[in-house]
Design an enzyme around this catalytic site. Structure first.
Site, PDB file in Angstrom:
ATOM      1  N   HIS A 141     -23.525  69.407  -5.966  1.00  0.00           N
ATOM      2  CA  HIS A 141     -22.767  70.442  -6.663  1.00  0.00           C
ATOM      3  C   HIS A 141     -21.385  70.535  -6.057  1.00  0.00           C
ATOM      4  CE1 HIS A 141     -21.784  74.286  -8.524  1.00  0.00           C
ATOM      5  NE2 HIS A 141     -22.715  73.958  -9.400  1.00  0.00           N
ATOM      6  N   ASP A 201     -30.330  72.325 -12.514  1.00  0.00           N
ATOM      7  CA  ASP A 201     -30.907  71.389 -13.481  1.00  0.00           C
ATOM      8  C   ASP A 201     -32.186  70.739 -12.970  1.00  0.00           C
ATOM      9  OD1 ASP A 201     -29.110  71.708 -15.552  1.00  0.00           O
ATOM     10  OD2 ASP A 201     -27.684  70.272 -14.711  1.00  0.00           O
TER      11      ASP A 201
HETATM   12  N1  ACO Z   1     -26.921  61.530  -5.837  1.00  0.00           N
HETATM   13  C1  ACO Z   1     -26.452  60.721  -4.863  1.00  0.00           C
HETATM   14  N2  ACO Z   1     -25.307  60.953  -4.211  1.00  0.00           N
HETATM   15  C2  ACO Z   1     -24.610  62.038  -4.570  1.00  0.00           C
HETATM   16  C3  ACO Z   1     -25.039  62.914  -5.574  1.00  0.00           C
HETATM   17  C4  ACO Z   1     -26.254  62.619  -6.209  1.00  0.00           C
HETATM   18  N3  ACO Z   1     -26.728  63.417  -7.190  1.00  0.00           N
HETATM   19  N4  ACO Z   1     -24.156  63.924  -5.714  1.00  0.00           N
HETATM   20  C5  ACO Z   1     -23.188  63.679  -4.826  1.00  0.00           C
HETATM   21  N5  ACO Z   1     -23.458  62.537  -4.139  1.00  0.00           N
HETATM   22  C6  ACO Z   1     -22.631  61.936  -3.112  1.00  0.00           C
HETATM   23  C7  ACO Z   1     -21.524  61.114  -3.761  1.00  0.00           C
HETATM   24  O1  ACO Z   1     -21.913  59.794  -3.991  1.00  0.00           O
HETATM   25  C8  ACO Z   1     -20.415  61.234  -2.756  1.00  0.00           C
HETATM   26  O2  ACO Z   1     -20.679  60.355  -1.713  1.00  0.00           O
HETATM   27  P1  ACO Z   1     -19.481  59.572  -0.974  1.00  0.00           P
HETATM   28  O3  ACO Z   1     -18.610  60.668  -0.383  1.00  0.00           O
HETATM   29  O4  ACO Z   1     -20.185  58.746   0.033  1.00  0.00           O
HETATM   30  O5  ACO Z   1     -18.792  58.812  -2.045  1.00  0.00           O
HETATM   31  C9  ACO Z   1     -20.582  62.652  -2.214  1.00  0.00           C
HETATM   32  O6  ACO Z   1     -21.970  62.975  -2.386  1.00  0.00           O
HETATM   33  C10 ACO Z   1     -19.725  63.675  -2.963  1.00  0.00           C
HETATM   34  O7  ACO Z   1     -20.051  63.590  -4.338  1.00  0.00           O
HETATM   35  P2  ACO Z   1     -19.044  63.808  -5.518  1.00  0.00           P
HETATM   36  O8  ACO Z   1     -19.646  63.291  -6.770  1.00  0.00           O
HETATM   37  O9  ACO Z   1     -17.684  63.281  -5.143  1.00  0.00           O
HETATM   38  O10 ACO Z   1     -18.976  65.391  -5.494  1.00  0.00           O
HETATM   39  P3  ACO Z   1     -18.467  66.302  -6.647  1.00  0.00           P
HETATM   40  O11 ACO Z   1     -18.252  67.628  -6.093  1.00  0.00           O
HETATM   41  O12 ACO Z   1     -17.344  65.668  -7.364  1.00  0.00           O
HETATM   42  O13 ACO Z   1     -19.717  66.221  -7.639  1.00  0.00           O
HETATM   43  C11 ACO Z   1     -21.523  66.519  -9.010  1.00  0.00           C
HETATM   44  C12 ACO Z   1     -20.569  67.185  -8.003  1.00  0.00           C
HETATM   45  C13 ACO Z   1     -20.735  65.897 -10.154  1.00  0.00           C
HETATM   46  C14 ACO Z   1     -22.450  67.598  -9.575  1.00  0.00           C
HETATM   47  C15 ACO Z   1     -22.327  65.418  -8.284  1.00  0.00           C
HETATM   48  O14 ACO Z   1     -23.052  65.976  -7.216  1.00  0.00           O
HETATM   49  C16 ACO Z   1     -23.263  64.684  -9.228  1.00  0.00           C
HETATM   50  O15 ACO Z   1     -22.836  63.736  -9.909  1.00  0.00           O
HETATM   51  N6  ACO Z   1     -24.572  65.098  -9.293  1.00  0.00           N
HETATM   52  C17 ACO Z   1     -25.497  64.507 -10.218  1.00  0.00           C
HETATM   53  C18 ACO Z   1     -25.355  65.141 -11.613  1.00  0.00           C
HETATM   54  C19 ACO Z   1     -25.851  66.562 -11.654  1.00  0.00           C
HETATM   55  O16 ACO Z   1     -26.923  66.881 -11.168  1.00  0.00           O
HETATM   56  N7  ACO Z   1     -25.067  67.429 -12.315  1.00  0.00           N
HETATM   57  C20 ACO Z   1     -25.421  68.840 -12.524  1.00  0.00           C
HETATM   58  C21 ACO Z   1     -24.436  69.757 -11.886  1.00  0.00           C
HETATM   59  S1  ACO Z   1     -25.004  71.428 -11.881  1.00  0.00           S
HETATM   60  C22 ACO Z   1     -24.924  71.955 -13.465  1.00  0.00           C
HETATM   61  O17 ACO Z   1     -24.196  71.493 -14.307  1.00  0.00           O
HETATM   62  C23 ACO Z   1     -25.884  73.079 -13.803  1.00  0.00           C
END
Ligand code: ACO
Length: 364
Positions: free
Chosen positions: A249, A301
């Site tokens: 998140h 989710d």
């Molecule tokens: N699985 C694996 N690794 C993850 C995940 C995940 N679900 N989420 C974050 N990471 C890792 C990223 O790969 C990144 O690693 P790095 O720094 O080594 O490259 C680090 O954690 C930061 O992640 P970002 O995607 O840059 O963080 P951001 O704040 O932009 O993303 C997001 C938040 C988009 C929700 C992300 O966690 C994600 O894609 N999650 C999966 C999709 C999801 O569950 N979305 C629902 C959100 S809640 C909602 O809408 C109710």
């Protein structure tokens, strides 16, 4: 420039606030306080109007929603024409635009209530009507949550399950500057109507990084099935560099308070059934593995998905349910934006080339 506007505050808001310590408030009320005490309509009123309603105010609000549940046949015809291959969120988005074109409401509040009431009917029918099935209709005597549930599934939920479904809807209703609410505010700032803003919000919600994650999480649980395979699954996802849906998140880094509560509800639902609890053990196993390996907690989710599954709801309807609830938050943002409006038109740092000389197409 922070990518994805991470950490950038784009406006003042009085609607809600989430914080990295795992707290979430709607209009000043902690989410756990609302989950324990409030109903869906009561929370919607709070989010929209900024205060908890009196009995009379709640009665009038509920009546206003109920009287606007009827969706014009023309909208169902459009849904049907889109055909069974259409993505459910595309179906709702197209329907929301169509509603805007045939809407007879005069006031902005009337338009918003019409959209809020009808979005639940669109959500419940966005899969079946394009498949050629008859629309399921709302029942005027039911509350918002029970009504949506009875349109989504023919399975009869017990009292506790109905209570849980209402909590999940309350959690989905609002979440400060999430991608779709920001989208809605951008559209509102141009003074476009609420239907246009909601259609844009729906477009933003569709993606798997936002609303689409609940469906993806459920697909993952169905694929892995066996709790003993949780670690093996995670290792393979990490190896392939795949994101694990339902985790992570932008704001919550320790825990998502909504996911914590949903996890408790899931456990209780399965306990009451006294049957197989492998779905809970699977979710818990993947959660533990993810925390150990990456210190990333599950989001709403992740735990909403298995709850919807136990309620007997088809997986493609999970994101539409999110939309049916979030539209109330979107309208709160729409109103707040319009009340204190300034066109949202940010700047960008230009990092491209400059001073290039035009070359005729023949010599390129
Ligand atoms: N699985 C694996 N690794 C993850 C995940 C995940 N679900 N989420 C974050 N990471 C890792 C990223 O790969 C990144 O690693 P790095 O720094 O080594 O490259 C680090 O954690 C930061 O992640 P970002 O995607 O840059 O963080 P951001 O704040 O932009 O993303 C997001 C938040 C988009 C929700 C992300 O966690 C994600 O894609 N999650 C999966 C999709 C999801 O569950 N979305 C629902 C959100 S809640 C909602 O809408 C109710």
């Amino acid at each position: 420039m922070p990518k994805g506007l991470a950490g950038v505050s784009v406006t003042d808001t009085r609607i809600s606030k989430s914080a990295s310590d795992g707290s979430l408030v709607y209009r000043g009320y902690p989410i756990a306080e609302l989950a324990a005490n409030a109903g869906f309509e009561e929370t919607a009123y709070l989010v929209l109007k900024g205060k908890l309603p009196t009995k009379t105010e709640l009665g009038a609000f509920t009546k206003g929603l109920r009287s606007r549940l009827d969706v014009d046949r023309k909208v169902f015809d459009i849904m049907r024409d889109l055909g069974k291959e259409a993505h459910p969120i595309d179906v709702i988005r197209t329907s929301a635009s169509a509603l805007g074109s045939i809407d007879q409401e005069e006031s902005v509040e009337g338009k918003e209530m019409s959209l809020e009431a009808k979005m639940s009917v669109l959500a419940a029918n966005c899969l079946r009507v394009p498949r050629g099935e008859d629309p399921r209709r709302p029942k005027e005597e039911l509350g918002f949550s029970d009504n949506l549930l009875q349109m989504l599934t023919t399975r009869k939920a017990d009292e506790y399950e109905r209570w849980v479904f209402e909590r999940v809807l309350i959690f989905y209703m609002e979440h400060d500057m999430n991608a779709s609410s920001f989208t809605v505010r951008v559209v509102a700032s141009t003074l476009a109507d609420p239907y246009a803003a909601a259609a844009a919000g729906l477009a933003s919600l569709k993606g798997p990084l936002h609303g689409g994650a609940n469906e993806e999480a459920m697909k993952m649980f169905l694929e892995v099935k066996d709790p003993a395979k949780a670690q093996e699954f995670l290792q393979s996802a990490f190896k392939q560099g795949r994101k694990v849906m339902g985790f992570g998140h932008r704001v919550y880094k320790q825990f998502d308070p909504r996911a914590r509560l949903c996890k408790e509800y899931l456990r209780e639902m399965l306990k009451k059934r006294r049957g197989d609890d492998s779905l809970y053990r699977l979710c818990d196993g993947i959660e533990k593995g993810m925390w150990e390996a990456k210190k990333i907690p599950p989001n709403l989710d992740y735990y909403a998905a298995p709850i919807f599954y136990l309620l007997g709801i088809d997986v493609p309807l999970y994101t539409p349910i999110f939309a049916a609830s979030r539209v109330f938050g979107w309208m709160a943002h729409y109103n707040e934006q319009v009340e204190e409006n300034k066109l949202i038109r940010p700047d960008a740092i230009y990092v491209g080339p400059a001073g290039l000389k035009y070359e005729p197409i023949e010599s390129r």
